[in-house]
Design an enzyme around this catalytic site. Structure first.
Site: not given
Lengths: 430, 524
Positions: B332-334
């Site tokens: 989700w962060h990248g």
């Protein structure tokens, strides 16, 4: 009931607090305007960051002074002012890849206008601006192969302002000294330098701009660039071991865009645009010498693995010749006995590399001979092969280091010249 | 418009507060008028990032409101198929929300992975990443699930749009739930001095953290990581200092943003959920995830970990669920392997931490670790693990992360300096000469050979960061007091001293606020 009472007593307190908070903030703002901002202005003036006029005056008078501003990297305006001050007989024009031609190698007044042209449209407007100021006897034009790719610049005949990068000292400039202090770019002593200057311990007089003050990086009195910080190991190289450039080659990014399918050479329109610039100079009686700027051997080797990706480089010389323009192709540094050790990065040759190029140009075009000091060129080439900068006591006492860690032998002034092996990295080190 | 930009600070925020007060006084129904005003301001705020992004956001809002309305339709008794239809509808709604996220954020990465697998020369670059898409997608998913579970009922389209796009949280969180914010958005009122005072306090603290600490210390982290990415080996000390610099940069960047968001909300009378509670004081990774990005942790728990089975199906399954949840949390962060590895590391550490807790429950070890010295050791060890994980989170690729890890382990080339500088001389002068980083051959020059850390400033910044992180209460505690009701020693009061200190902090931050930086969490 109690909650309501508490709120009733808290609200005036909070309102009074807000008033105090904003009053103090406004007071500090006033202090900033009356004390901090004027000091920053004084600092920028004293350091030479906001002193382009003084820098040009000093350089134009023949003093060895460096101009390396930290406030702005746009220097077209500075270069045109310097050009007006020098009124040179010969000038070098192009991108940052011509910035290593030194005035000391010429017999007649020289001005390096490198860095003022990022594409053909800007090259045209800069040449026009130069000719309006003064007409030199000769011009050396350095070409970047990516100028001839439509992806780099769609409209090569477009009219653009000649000084799009003028120095603009605005309100944000006044924050720079404080910002640099917080970022650790300048020390408290350097921030206090204007005050120390009152006691004779401030900034150096022959350095204009914080880069020049700190690391002797900047433009010399001839407009050429001194990359002192990297060469002497004061700053890490941005293109360490050419990795960044090699990544651009591998990815086909930035200046190393690959030709699109169907593009089998330089763009015709871009060739026409350059021919028109060349004709402008020739028709006014300016001797014009054209060269294609070099690449480091490692980078060229990487590009040669897929030559079809860069036909606008590998067919540039013959395309120019078909338009009657005789250009010296210096793409292959090995062709003029230069090597990776003489490069600042993957596509910027150093001082010695450019001395070799000038020597080769003078050999090829006799019309250039009256301008060039061949003895000085030969001394530079034979004495400092394998180096990026030639030692100059007026510049820095620091010797050049093997800053790219390529295993390049470097020597300090006074050492015995290393001989023929200097141009290439030693093989016994990583 | 960043919260720390001049356009926001000197234009958007004052105009917002002025318009708010005017609308509250002039409107016959202040709550309704303020709701419309806040929606308009939020759309203007978001439009500054790009009108195209706004169109996408509005499209998703309309789509989700339609899905929500359909999901909220009364269920007919005895209609078994109807329940299935609602479930399918929810699945369709979730897919429609996740598709844009997948497209904009992961399409390039997935294409690259597929190309590597197939040995093909494919590449794909989506047209920009809509800002906040990860956050508002999660916000809307939580809302849809709440509607599906009949925990909340959709109100009008405008109310839903306001809840989703409110400028205080649309770009970078916190990931709010309708149950938290809906009632507050329905009861908006005029400005109150107490709220403004506390809001400005939080906002100033956040601005100071962001501008003076995160941005300043971040320059040193960038120097080390960028050099490593270019193939330049840092020394062991430089690698450790670089990783610490990033660990503190991320802390103060995120903490600063959260404080500013909470402060802005408070100015308008909105109490946003807590998102950051001194995470580096955590005594374990489980504790860390209850303190770091609290709303994301809660979202992952409620919508991934629990639906996967949570801890209801035995320990091995619990650990697998934790691992999978954190793996997805990392992604989700990248879109990159570094984030996936980071998620995997945290998933592993969480599982190990749960296992350790289960093994030591009720034993002497638990009592020893619960005592002050034991807690200190736990905090230090947790911080050490978190710091190691941030390396791969920050590195642009796995090769760079490996370079930094190797250097931290003392296994890189030329990382061990000579213990004593040659010919430095004896006595105090000799000692100082060894410490002078500018002197060639000195001990400091050998320990820090690449000049990433020169002068005293980076060390002073690291020390200040450490003191604030471990020795000071967090901003929430300073302004509102501790949860258990105790007041910390450093507690905000409406006094002249606090006004002066905050004004000084705000002034310094305002002077330096225009540096070209972004909030790190914007890119996630």
């Amino acid at each position: 009931m109690r909650a309501t009472e508490t709120q009733a007593t808290q609200a005036p307190q909070a309102a009074a607090w807000l008033t105090r908070y904003f009053l103090i903030l406004a007071g500090l703002g006033l202090f900033g305007l009356l004390v901090l901002a004027p000091y920053a202005a004084w600092w920028l003036h004293a350091s030479g960051d906001a002193a382009v006029e003084r820098a040009v005056a000093a350089q134009g008078s023949g003093r060895f002074a460096l101009f390396g501003s930290g406030v702005s990297q746009d220097f077209v305006d500075y270069k045109l002012r310097l050009y007006a001050a020098i009124k040179p007989d010969i000038a070098a024009v192009g991108s940052s890849r011509v910035m290593q031609f030194r005035g000391a190698w010429f017999r007649k007044p020289f001005c390096n206008m490198g860095g003022v042209a990022g594409n053909l449209a800007v090259l045209r407007s800069t040449v026009d601006a130069m000719l309006r100021i003064h007409k030199p006897g000769a011009v050396i034009l350095g070409l970047d192969f990516w100028w001839f790719l439509p992806q780099w610049e769609a409209e090569p005949f477009k009219e653009v302002p000649p000084t799009s990068g003028s120095y603009n000292y605005g309100f944000s400039s006044l924050k720079k000294p404080w910002q640099w202090l917080l970022e650790g770019k300048i020390s408290p002593r350097e921030l206090a330098a204007p005050l120390l200057g009152l006691f004779g311990a401030g900034f150096r007089e022959d350095r204009f701009g914080i880069m020049a003050q700190q690391t002797d990086d900047g433009f010399g009195p001839d407009g050429s660039w001194y990359a002192t910080a990297e060469a002497t190991g004061q700053k890490l190289p941005l293109d360490f071991q050419f990795r960044d450039t090699l990544a651009q080659v591998a990815q086909g990014s930035k200046a190393f865009y690959r030709a699109r399918p169907g593009q089998d050479g330089p763009s015709e329109a871009h060739l026409d645009a350059f021919a028109e610039i060349w004709c402008r100079l020739r028709s006014r009686g300016v001797k014009t010498f054209v060269f294609i700027a070099p690449l480091s051997p490692r980078v060229l080797e990487a590009m040669r693995k897929t030559p079809g990706a860069w036909p606008h480089l590998f067919r540039l010389r013959e395309a120019l010749a078909s338009r009657g323009i005789d250009a010296l192709d210096c793409t292959d540094a090995a062709g003029f006995a230069s090597g990776d050790c003489e490069f600042i990065d993957g596509f910027h040759g150093g001082e010695v590399s450019y001395a070799r190029i000038l020597r080769r140009m003078a050999d090829r075009w006799p019309a250039l001979l009256p301008y060039v000091d061949m003895e000085k060129l030969d001394a530079v080439i034979s004495g400092w092969a394998g180096h990026v900068i030639v030692p100059d006591s007026r510049l820095t006492p620091l010797p050049e280091t093997d800053f790219m860690r390529l295993g390049c032998p470097k020597r300090t002034p006074g050492d015995v010249p290393p001989g023929s092996e200097a141009g290439a990295p030693r093989k016994d080190r990583p | 418009m960043l919260f720390s930009s001049y356009s926001f600070l000197f234009c958007f925020l004052p105009l917002t507060l002025a318009a708010w007060q005017l609308a509250a006084r002039a409107a016959a129904q202040p709550a309704q008028a303020l709701g419309w005003l806040l929606l308009a301001l939020s759309l203007v705020f978001y439009a500054f990032w790009g009108p195209g992004f706004l169109v996408l956001l509005l499209g998703l809002i309309v789509m989700n409101h339609a899905f929500g309305t359909a999901l909220a339709a009364p269920q007919q008794e005895g209609a078994g198929k109807r329940r299935l239809t609602r479930k399918s509808l929810l699945a369709l709604a979730l897919a429609c929300n996740l598709l844009p996220l997948l497209w904009f954020k992961y399409a390039g990465f997935l294409t690259d992975c597929a190309a590597r697998l197939c040995g093909a020369d494919w590449s794909f670059t989506p047209a920009g990443l809509p800002l906040g898409i990860s956050f508002y997608t999660f916000i809307q998913i939580a809302w849809l699930v709440a509607v599906y579970r009949r925990e909340t009922a959709p109100e009008g389209l405008a109310a839903h749009a306001l809840f989703t796009s409110c400028f205080a949280w649309v770009i970078s969180g916190p990931i709010v739930r309708y149950g938290q914010m809906g009632p507050q958005l329905g009861a908006l009122a005029g400005l109150r001095a107490e709220n403004l005072a506390q809001g400005f306090t939080l906002f100033t603290l956040g601005l100071g953290k962001k501008v003076l600490l995160a941005d300043s210390i971040g320059a040193y982290a960038d120097a080390v990581f960028n050099a490593a990415a270019r193939g330049i080996w840092p020394s062991t000390l430089e690698a450790w200092l670089g990783s610490l610099a990033y660990t503190f940069q991320l802390y103060f960047d995120f903490s600063g943003y959260t404080d500013m968001a909470l402060g802005l909300g408070l100015m308008l009378g909105l109490r946003l959920p807590e998102n950051f509670a001194s995470p580096y004081k955590a005594t374990g990774i489980v504790d860390f995830w209850r303190r770091w990005h609290i709303t994301l942790g809660a979202w992952l728990r409620d919508f991934l970990y629990i639906p996967l089975g949570g801890n209801r199906r035995g320990r091995p399954r619990q650990y697998a669920n934790l691992f999978l949840t954190m793996l997805i949390g990392g992604a989700w962060h990248g879109a990159g392997w570094t984030f996936i590895v980071w998620g995997a590391l945290h998933g592993t550490m969480l599982s190990v931490n749960h296992f350790f807790r289960a093994c030591t429950r009720g034993t002497l070890a638990e009592r020893l670790l619960g005592a002050a010295p034991g807690r200190l050791v736990c905090v230090a060890f947790t911080f050490f693990c978190i710091n190691l994980c941030w390396v791969v989170f920050r590195a642009p690729n796995l090769d760079t992360a490996l370079t930094i890890y190797t250097a931290m382990a003392g296994a890189g080339p030329d990382v061990w300096p000579p213990l004593m500088a040659p010919d430095a001389g004896a006595g105090l002068e000799g000692f100082l000469a060894r410490l002078d980083p500018a002197a060639p051959g000195s001990l400091m020059a050998a320990l820090l050979p690449n000049r990433f850390f020169s002068g005293w400033l980076p060390f002073a910044l690291l020390a200040v960061c450490g003191v604030i992180v471990w020795c000071c209460p967090n901003s929430q505690e300073v302004v509102f007091g501790r949860k258990e009701g105790a007041g910390p020693r450093v507690r905000w009061r409406p006094t002249t001293g606090w006004a002066a200190a905050l004004a000084l902090l705000g002034f310094a931050a305002l002077v330096l606020a225009s540096r070209e930086t972004v909030f790190l969490y914007f890119q996630f």
